[in-house]
Design an enzyme around this catalytic site. Structure first.
Site, PDB file in Angstrom:
ATOM      1  CB  THR A 170      13.013  18.069  62.287  1.00 34.06           C
ATOM      2  OG1 THR A 170      13.381  16.990  61.453  1.00 34.06           O
ATOM      3  CG2 THR A 170      12.125  17.501  63.390  1.00 34.06           C
ATOM      4  CG  ASP A 171      12.868  16.384  57.018  1.00 37.23           C
ATOM      5  OD1 ASP A 171      13.439  16.080  58.085  1.00 37.23           O
ATOM      6  OD2 ASP A 171      13.374  16.146  55.898  1.00 37.23           O
ATOM      7  CD  GLU A 172      14.817  13.360  61.923  1.00 38.32           C
ATOM      8  OE1 GLU A 172      14.604  12.493  62.782  1.00 38.32           O
ATOM      9  OE2 GLU A 172      15.935  13.881  61.747  1.00 38.32           O
ATOM     10  CE1 TYR A 217      15.079  16.422  67.369  1.00 35.81           C
ATOM     11  CE2 TYR A 217      14.880  15.209  65.312  1.00 35.81           C
ATOM     12  CZ  TYR A 217      15.093  16.392  65.989  1.00 35.81           C
ATOM     13  OH  TYR A 217      15.303  17.558  65.276  1.00 35.81           O
ATOM     14  CB  ALA A 269       7.317  11.420  69.112  1.00 35.68           C
ATOM     15  CE  LYS A 291      12.203  20.267  66.884  1.00 38.38           C
ATOM     16  NZ  LYS A 291      12.739  21.503  67.529  1.00 38.38           N
TER      17      LYS A 291
HETATM   18  P1  NAD Z   1      22.099  21.174  68.634  1.00 38.32           P
HETATM   19  O1  NAD Z   1      21.895  19.960  69.475  1.00 38.32           O
HETATM   20  O2  NAD Z   1      23.391  21.365  67.923  1.00 38.32           O
HETATM   21  O3  NAD Z   1      21.871  22.486  69.522  1.00 38.32           O
HETATM   22  C1  NAD Z   1      20.813  22.596  70.462  1.00 38.32           C
HETATM   23  C2  NAD Z   1      21.154  23.736  71.408  1.00 38.32           C
HETATM   24  O4  NAD Z   1      20.053  23.884  72.326  1.00 38.32           O
HETATM   25  C3  NAD Z   1      22.406  23.476  72.254  1.00 38.32           C
HETATM   26  O5  NAD Z   1      23.251  24.605  72.232  1.00 38.32           O
HETATM   27  C4  NAD Z   1      21.856  23.225  73.645  1.00 38.32           C
HETATM   28  O6  NAD Z   1      22.721  23.658  74.686  1.00 38.32           O
HETATM   29  C5  NAD Z   1      20.561  24.036  73.626  1.00 38.32           C
HETATM   30  N1  NAD Z   1      19.592  23.504  74.577  1.00 38.32           N
HETATM   31  C6  NAD Z   1      19.218  22.203  74.731  1.00 38.32           C
HETATM   32  N2  NAD Z   1      18.329  22.102  75.734  1.00 38.32           N
HETATM   33  C7  NAD Z   1      18.119  23.351  76.212  1.00 38.32           C
HETATM   34  C8  NAD Z   1      17.296  23.893  77.246  1.00 38.32           C
HETATM   35  N3  NAD Z   1      16.516  23.097  77.984  1.00 38.32           N
HETATM   36  N4  NAD Z   1      17.304  25.234  77.446  1.00 38.32           N
HETATM   37  C9  NAD Z   1      18.106  26.037  76.694  1.00 38.32           C
HETATM   38  N5  NAD Z   1      18.925  25.583  75.732  1.00 38.32           N
HETATM   39  C10 NAD Z   1      18.926  24.251  75.483  1.00 38.32           C
HETATM   40  O7  NAD Z   1      20.872  21.170  67.623  1.00 38.32           O
HETATM   41  P2  NAD Z   1      20.806  21.688  66.123  1.00 38.32           P
HETATM   42  O8  NAD Z   1      21.176  20.604  65.208  1.00 38.32           O
HETATM   43  O9  NAD Z   1      21.469  23.001  66.031  1.00 38.32           O
HETATM   44  O10 NAD Z   1      19.218  21.900  65.974  1.00 38.32           O
HETATM   45  C11 NAD Z   1      18.620  23.135  66.336  1.00 38.32           C
HETATM   46  C12 NAD Z   1      17.124  23.051  66.091  1.00 38.32           C
HETATM   47  O11 NAD Z   1      16.859  22.752  64.730  1.00 38.32           O
HETATM   48  C13 NAD Z   1      16.449  21.938  66.898  1.00 38.32           C
HETATM   49  O12 NAD Z   1      15.199  22.412  67.344  1.00 38.32           O
HETATM   50  C14 NAD Z   1      16.267  20.812  65.897  1.00 38.32           C
HETATM   51  O13 NAD Z   1      15.151  20.019  66.213  1.00 38.32           O
HETATM   52  C15 NAD Z   1      16.048  21.591  64.619  1.00 38.32           C
HETATM   53  N6  NAD Z   1      16.461  20.907  63.377  1.00 38.32           N
HETATM   54  C16 NAD Z   1      17.688  20.332  63.262  1.00 38.32           C
HETATM   55  C17 NAD Z   1      18.073  19.731  62.059  1.00 38.32           C
HETATM   56  C18 NAD Z   1      19.450  19.128  61.874  1.00 38.32           C
HETATM   57  O14 NAD Z   1      19.716  18.538  60.840  1.00 38.32           O
HETATM   58  N7  NAD Z   1      20.388  19.307  62.810  1.00 38.32           N
HETATM   59  C19 NAD Z   1      17.176  19.699  60.992  1.00 38.32           C
HETATM   60  C20 NAD Z   1      15.921  20.299  61.136  1.00 38.32           C
HETATM   61  C21 NAD Z   1      15.578  20.903  62.330  1.00 38.32           C
END
Ligand code: NAD
Length: 345
Positions: free
Chosen positions: A130-132, A155, A157, A159
């Site tokens: 993430t950009d965070e 969160y 930190a 990432k």
């Molecule tokens: P989300 O919370 O919708 O999905 C996360 C998925 O990971 C879920 O299906 C969950 O069951 C699974 N999961 C969690 N812990 C687990 C574990 N220990 N073992 C196996 N599976 C596990 O998240 P998202 O919004 O789809 O984000 C996905 C990724 O993208 C993350 O790494 C997040 O940091 C990154 N990200 C998200 C955003 C955003 O705006 N949502 C932006 C940039 C980056």
């Protein structure tokens, strides 16, 4: 390619799974099915002969070893994470366990599999972040890949720590890694605890639409399907050891974004009064970063990627999707913490 996607039952992971299958890749979707997961998100591809699902936890070293040896993937796209900032304020432990320890366990499993196979040069471990991790910007400036890490929430930190681990596994063990850092995503199948589905849900239910602080925080919004496209490009064309910032070139304050959603709802599902009348300012999130904005030069110049929709087009598509898929939303509303105000510190 045979791609192991972690977190493929979540919001962004499921968009990656759907797009990868559409493009002819074979996908193994690995997900622990936490509160944030929904297998309905991948129902459209679940019957494909190129799709398989494994319920497992990335923190489980034996399960990860068995998974790599059993499925022999060509690449990993690592999205599994705890992802909600407010939950990380109430319970940071789960974020350290999954995002830091889980990424470590997955890296170790990927590394021993890759080494046992004779270190194939074409193998990739794409880490989705993430950009965070860069912390907050003032009124001006953009995050580049050279911006110093300065995460402000548990969160971000966690990432940031996972990014450092991935980088180190690339430098020290020569594991072929690529890292992406993306801005805020929105679109279909986003879990109803994040800003945009919360706004739609509360508006339609006639409840107050909560906006943190004065709604002045700025985010760079990216449509989730554009993000999935960028991730597949980074997997195929990203330079080893390099990180890529991915942004929508769509900066908006939270209050402007919420007003836009209300205006789309006024048009598509008119009510007695404008939905914006339901907007209610609530206590701000502690440590709430003021502004995130991405300089997308590298992803644009090196990978040839640009977002395909503007925020106005993407928001309309998103609102239309939520209006047409109330059954999906209803099934998730009973889950722990949904609809509650979390993360007040
Ligand atoms: P989300 O919370 O919708 O999905 C996360 C998925 O990971 C879920 O299906 C969950 O069951 C699974 N999961 C969690 N812990 C687990 C574990 N220990 N073992 C196996 N599976 C596990 O998240 P998202 O919004 O789809 O984000 C996905 C990724 O993208 C993350 O790494 C997040 O940091 C990154 N990200 C998200 C955003 C955003 O705006 N949502 C932006 C940039 C980056």
């Amino acid at each position: 390619m045979k791609i192991l996607v972690t977190g493929g039952a979540g919001f962004i992971g499921s968009a990656v799974v759907r797009l990868a299958i559409e493009r002819g890749h074979e996908v193994i979707n690995l997900d622990a099915l936490t509160y944030a997961a929904c297998l309905e998100n991948v129902a459209s591809v679940a019957m494909s002969p190129n799709y398989s699902f494994v319920q497992a936890d990335i923190r489980d070293a034996m399960a990860m070893e068995a998974l790599f040896n059993g499925h022999q993937p060509d690449a990993v796209m690592h999205l599994a994470a705890e992802s909600h900032v407010d939950r990380s304020i109430d319970g940071p432990g789960a974020f350290i366990e999954t995002n830091v320890n889980g990424t470590f366990t997955l890296l170790q499993a990927a590394r021993s599999y890759w080494e046992a196979k004779g270190r194939p040069a074409a193998f990739r471990f794409l880490h989705v972040s993430t950009d965070e991790v860069y912390g907050t910007l003032g009124a001006t400036g953009l995050f580049t890949e050279d911006t110093a890490y300065a995460p402000n929430s548990p969160y971000s930190a966690s990432k940031a720590a996972s990014d450092h681990l991935v980088r180190a596994w690339g430098e020290t063990f020569e594991l072929p890694v690529v890292i992406t850092n993306c801005s805020n995503n929105y679109g279909p199948y986003q879990f109803p605890e994040k800003l945009i589905p919360v706004v739609i849900l509360n508006a339609l239910a006639g409840r107050p639409i909560p906006v943190y602080g004065k709604g002045e925080n700025i985010r760079d919004w990216l449509y989730v399907e554009d993000h999935a496209d960028a991730l597949l490009l980074a997997l195929e064309k990203g330079e080893l050891g390099r990180s890529y910032n991915i942004g929508g070139e769509n900066e908006a304050t939270n209050i402007d974004l919420v007003r836009k959603i209300c205006a789309i709802l006024d048009e598509l599902r008119p009510s007695d009064a404008p939905y914006a009348d339901q907007i209610t300012f609530v206590t701000d999130r502690p440590g709430h970063d003021l502004r995130y904005a991405i300089d997308p030069t590298r992803v644009r110049d090196e990978l040839g990627w640009r977002p395909s929709v503007t925020v106005d087009e993407g928001l309309r598509k998103t609102v239309e999707w939520y209006l047409a898929n109330g059954y999906w939303l209803d099934a998730l509303l009973a889950r722990h913490g949904v609809g509650e105000r979390l993360g007040q510190g």
